[in-house]
Enzyme design. Structure first.
Site, PDB file in Angstrom:
ATOM      1  N   ASN A  42       0.835  -1.213   0.000  1.00 35.04           N
ATOM      2  CA  ASN A  42       0.000   0.000   0.000  1.00 35.04           C
ATOM      3  C   ASN A  42       0.862   1.253   0.000  1.00 35.04           C
ATOM      4  O   ASN A  42       0.587   2.225  -0.717  1.00 35.04           O
ATOM      5  CB  ASN A  42      -0.909   0.014   1.231  1.00 35.04           C
ATOM      6  N   GLU A 138       4.860  -5.587   9.605  1.00 40.97           N
ATOM      7  CA  GLU A 138       4.155  -6.809   9.213  1.00 40.97           C
ATOM      8  C   GLU A 138       5.130  -7.814   8.600  1.00 40.97           C
ATOM      9  O   GLU A 138       4.713  -8.824   8.048  1.00 40.97           O
ATOM     10  CB  GLU A 138       3.035  -6.494   8.209  1.00 40.97           C
ATOM     11  N   THR A 214       0.117   9.993  14.128  1.00 43.24           N
ATOM     12  CA  THR A 214      -1.136  10.244  13.424  1.00 43.24           C
ATOM     13  C   THR A 214      -2.289  10.255  14.412  1.00 43.24           C
ATOM     14  O   THR A 214      -2.364   9.416  15.315  1.00 43.24           O
ATOM     15  CB  THR A 214      -1.379   9.186  12.332  1.00 43.24           C
ATOM     16  N   LEU A 215      -3.191  11.221  14.237  1.00 39.50           N
ATOM     17  CA  LEU A 215      -4.283  11.454  15.192  1.00 39.50           C
ATOM     18  C   LEU A 215      -5.652  11.346  14.545  1.00 39.50           C
ATOM     19  O   LEU A 215      -6.620  11.919  15.047  1.00 39.50           O
ATOM     20  CB  LEU A 215      -4.112  12.843  15.826  1.00 39.50           C
ATOM     21  N   GLY A 219      -5.598  15.114  12.565  1.00 42.15           N
ATOM     22  CA  GLY A 219      -4.374  15.389  11.832  1.00 42.15           C
ATOM     23  C   GLY A 219      -3.204  14.573  12.354  1.00 42.15           C
ATOM     24  O   GLY A 219      -3.328  13.384  12.655  1.00 42.15           O
ATOM     25  N   GLY A 245      -3.938   5.172   6.520  1.00 41.10           N
ATOM     26  CA  GLY A 245      -2.661   5.416   7.176  1.00 41.10           C
ATOM     27  C   GLY A 245      -1.489   5.066   6.277  1.00 41.10           C
ATOM     28  O   GLY A 245      -0.457   5.760   6.281  1.00 41.10           O
ATOM     29  N   ASP A 246      -1.625   4.005   5.489  1.00 44.60           N
ATOM     30  CA  ASP A 246      -0.564   3.628   4.560  1.00 44.60           C
ATOM     31  C   ASP A 246      -0.404   4.672   3.459  1.00 44.60           C
ATOM     32  O   ASP A 246       0.717   4.969   3.031  1.00 44.60           O
ATOM     33  CB  ASP A 246      -0.873   2.268   3.934  1.00 44.60           C
ATOM     34  N   ARG A 283     -13.044   6.766  -0.863  1.00 39.94           N
ATOM     35  CA  ARG A 283     -13.133   5.707  -1.854  1.00 39.94           C
ATOM     36  C   ARG A 283     -13.026   4.347  -1.160  1.00 39.94           C
ATOM     37  O   ARG A 283     -12.544   4.247  -0.034  1.00 39.94           O
ATOM     38  CB  ARG A 283     -12.011   5.846  -2.892  1.00 39.94           C
TER      39      ARG A 283
END
Length: 301
Positions: A42, A138, A214-215, A219, A245-246, A283
């Site tokens: 991703n 991962e 990241t929040l 933001g 996130g990716d 999307r």
């Protein structure tokens, strides 16, 4: 600018459900789809398509139909897949439930992603030739360390510590190799070992040159040394948050350059990442939802 992403690649099997099912509950889905996924793949798609930079992906798939399709999808985005190896284990699979309120629940079967623990010569060359190397958790920790150690002089190593569990017992080994650490709030607390967010930011900022937290809709918080800033998100009505996130991480990596990091440069990269992620959540899908570089620039403008 070139980016090498070392990470996981999965076939995402997505079911649309009215809500995330509870323990023992069976729900009927309104539809299903298959698409490219895995945090590493991703982020590679995000760097190439939304970031607009030459990107190479290093990882492993099975010698099966899913592996062939996953490779083809990366090639469609112009990603260099010469570092994507084949393994006897089946390709990784992610089983994803996406609810009507855009939340998701994910089960990952790693498969071939766990087979690659060291870099072959050709894979090492791809990493050594990149300006920015991005990795996630991962994949085996040994592979993360190998990628960080293979980078060329002046190149930046960006680690998205997701999921955080593999780092808990390896922080002393991994964090000294990291230039930019990206975590969400839960991962921040897990890795820092303290429950107060500000204290956790201070603790991790003392261990890495740059930190991005990241929040979600709030933001992201960025830190370079003692400097701090909040980079706001773009307000949108989300449809599917899978892979958002990716997308953020991949575009951030694509917007970084070689050399010393500054708060201003990191803020600009995070701002572009936020724009790409905002479009992506409107999307359906992970890689399928990643916008083009032109769409990102339009939103930034």
């Amino acid at each position: 600018m070139t980016v090498a992403v070392v990470g996981s690649i999965n076939m995402d099997v997505v079911a649309r459900v009215p809500r995330i099912p509870g323990p023992g509950e069976t729900l009927l889905a309104s539809g299903s789809s298959r698409g490219g996924g895995g945090k590493g793949a991703n982020q590679a798609v995000a760097a190439a398509r939304a970031g607009g930079v030459p990107t190479a992906f290093i990882g492993a798939v099975g010698d099966d139909a899913d592996g062939a399709q996953l490779r083809a999808w990366l090639e469609d985005d112009g990603i260099d897949v010469s570092g994507l190896s084949r393994d006897e284990a089946p390709s990784g699979v992610a089983l994803i439930a996406v609810s009507d309120d855009a939340e998701n629940s994910i089960i990952v079967v790693p498969g071939a992603n766990q087979s690659l623990t060291a870099l072959a010569d050709a894979q090492r060359a791809l990493v050594a030739g990149a300006d920015v190397i991005a990795a996630q958790l991962e994949i085996p920790i040994d592979l993360v360390v190998a990628a960080a150690e293979a980078r060329g002089e002046g190149a930046l190593f960006v680690l998205n510590a997701a999921p955080s569990a593999p780092l808990l017992d390896a922080a002393d080994r991994v964090l000294p190799l990291v230039d930019v650490l990206i975590v969400n709030e839960h991962e921040l607390i897990d890795i820092a070992g303290v429950t107060d967010r500000d204290a956790a930011v201070d603790a991790l900022s003392a261990r890495v040159p740059a930190l991005v937290v990241t929040l979600g809709a709030a933001g992201s918080l960025i830190a370079v040394g003692a400097e701090r800033a909040i980079v706001p998100a773009f307000p949108v009505d989300p449809v599917d948050t899978t892979g958002a996130g990716d997308t953020f991480c991949g575009v951030l990596a694509a917007r970084l350059g070689r050399g010393p990091l500054s708060l201003e440069a990191l803020a600009a990269a995070a701002h572009a990442g936020a724009a790409a992620a905002a479009i992506a959540v409107t999307r359906v899908g992970a890689q399928a939802a990643v916008p083009t570089a032109a769409e990102v620039e339009e939103l930034l403008a």
